[in-house]
Scaffold this motif. Structure first.
Motif, PDB file in Angstrom:
ATOM      1  N   HIS A  97       0.829  -1.210   0.000  1.00  0.00           N
ATOM      2  CA  HIS A  97       0.000   0.000   0.000  1.00  0.00           C
ATOM      3  C   HIS A  97       0.864   1.259   0.000  1.00  0.00           C
ATOM      4  N   TRP A 100       2.164   1.804  -3.476  1.00  0.00           N
ATOM      5  CA  TRP A 100       1.119   2.359  -4.336  1.00  0.00           C
ATOM      6  C   TRP A 100       0.920   3.844  -4.057  1.00  0.00           C
ATOM      7  N   ARG A 101       0.978   4.227  -2.786  1.00  0.00           N
ATOM      8  CA  ARG A 101       0.831   5.647  -2.418  1.00  0.00           C
ATOM      9  C   ARG A 101       1.958   6.477  -3.028  1.00  0.00           C
ATOM     10  N   LYS A 104       1.337   6.952  -6.648  1.00  0.00           N
ATOM     11  CA  LYS A 104       0.282   7.958  -6.823  1.00  0.00           C
ATOM     12  C   LYS A 104       0.846   9.357  -6.608  1.00  0.00           C
ATOM     13  N   TYR A 110      -4.558   5.751 -10.848  1.00  0.00           N
ATOM     14  CA  TYR A 110      -4.947   4.480 -10.226  1.00  0.00           C
ATOM     15  C   TYR A 110      -4.969   3.337 -11.246  1.00  0.00           C
ATOM     16  N   ILE A 124      -6.433  -0.509  -5.713  1.00  0.00           N
ATOM     17  CA  ILE A 124      -5.347   0.464  -5.543  1.00  0.00           C
ATOM     18  C   ILE A 124      -5.845   1.663  -4.742  1.00  0.00           C
ATOM     19  N   VAL A 128      -4.182   2.799  -1.258  1.00  0.00           N
ATOM     20  CA  VAL A 128      -3.582   4.131  -1.094  1.00  0.00           C
ATOM     21  C   VAL A 128      -4.220   4.848   0.094  1.00  0.00           C
ATOM     22  N   ARG A 129      -5.551   4.745   0.208  1.00  0.00           N
ATOM     23  CA  ARG A 129      -6.236   5.365   1.357  1.00  0.00           C
ATOM     24  C   ARG A 129      -5.770   4.757   2.677  1.00  0.00           C
ATOM     25  N   GLU A 132      -2.439   6.177   3.480  1.00  0.00           N
ATOM     26  CA  GLU A 132      -2.562   7.573   3.937  1.00  0.00           C
ATOM     27  C   GLU A 132      -3.018   7.632   5.392  1.00  0.00           C
TER      28      GLU A 132
END
Length: 136
Positions: A97, A100-101, A104, A110, A124, A128-129, A132
């Motif tokens: 994750h 992926w962040r 981004k 995405y 994704i 990402v969330r 975060e």
């Protein structure tokens, strides 16, 4: 706990500015790299901030003071395949994750990240969330 061994080596590595900042702030306490230098537990990594630009006639484009860390653990067995494979290993969820962040933050969409990592774009978005939330 890691201890320095007689065979420990030092590696000076370039690190993109955005990633360097995340490491410096403690948001990224791991490093994901191809083992092209035969890294070993106990080695020291000196991460140098790098903006991606070469100055003509200059061999050294590293910026500022490096961050130094001792290698405490190495994940063997093709981690990129584990990142992009169909498995749902819990141990890889947070690093996956976080990666992926970072993609981004570097401007990837995405769907682009999803294609590269063989995941649906909604997976994704969720990852990402999650990264975060952990970063706060």
């Amino acid at each position: 706990m890691s201890t320095k061994t007689a065979n420990a080596r030092e590696h000076h590595l370039k690190c993109w500015s955005s990633i360097f900042t995340a490491v410096e702030q403690g948001l990224k306490p791991w490093e994901f790299r191809r083992n092209d230098r035969d890294y070993a537990v106990g080695d020291v990594l000196h991460l140098h901030e790098w903006n991606g630009h070469y100055t003509r006639g200059t061999l050294d484009n590293r910026m500022g003071k490096p961050l130094s860390f001792r290698v405490a653990y190495i994940l063997h067995g093709g981690p990129w395949q584990q990142f992009t494979g169909p498995g749902r290993c819990r141990a890889l969820a947070a690093p996956r994750h976080a990666a992926w962040r970072i993609f981004k933050m570097r401007g990837c969409s995405y769907p682009e990240i999803g294609r590269a990592c063989k995941r649906d774009h909604s997976t994704i978005v969720s990852g990402v969330r999650s990264a975060e939330r952990r970063a706060k």
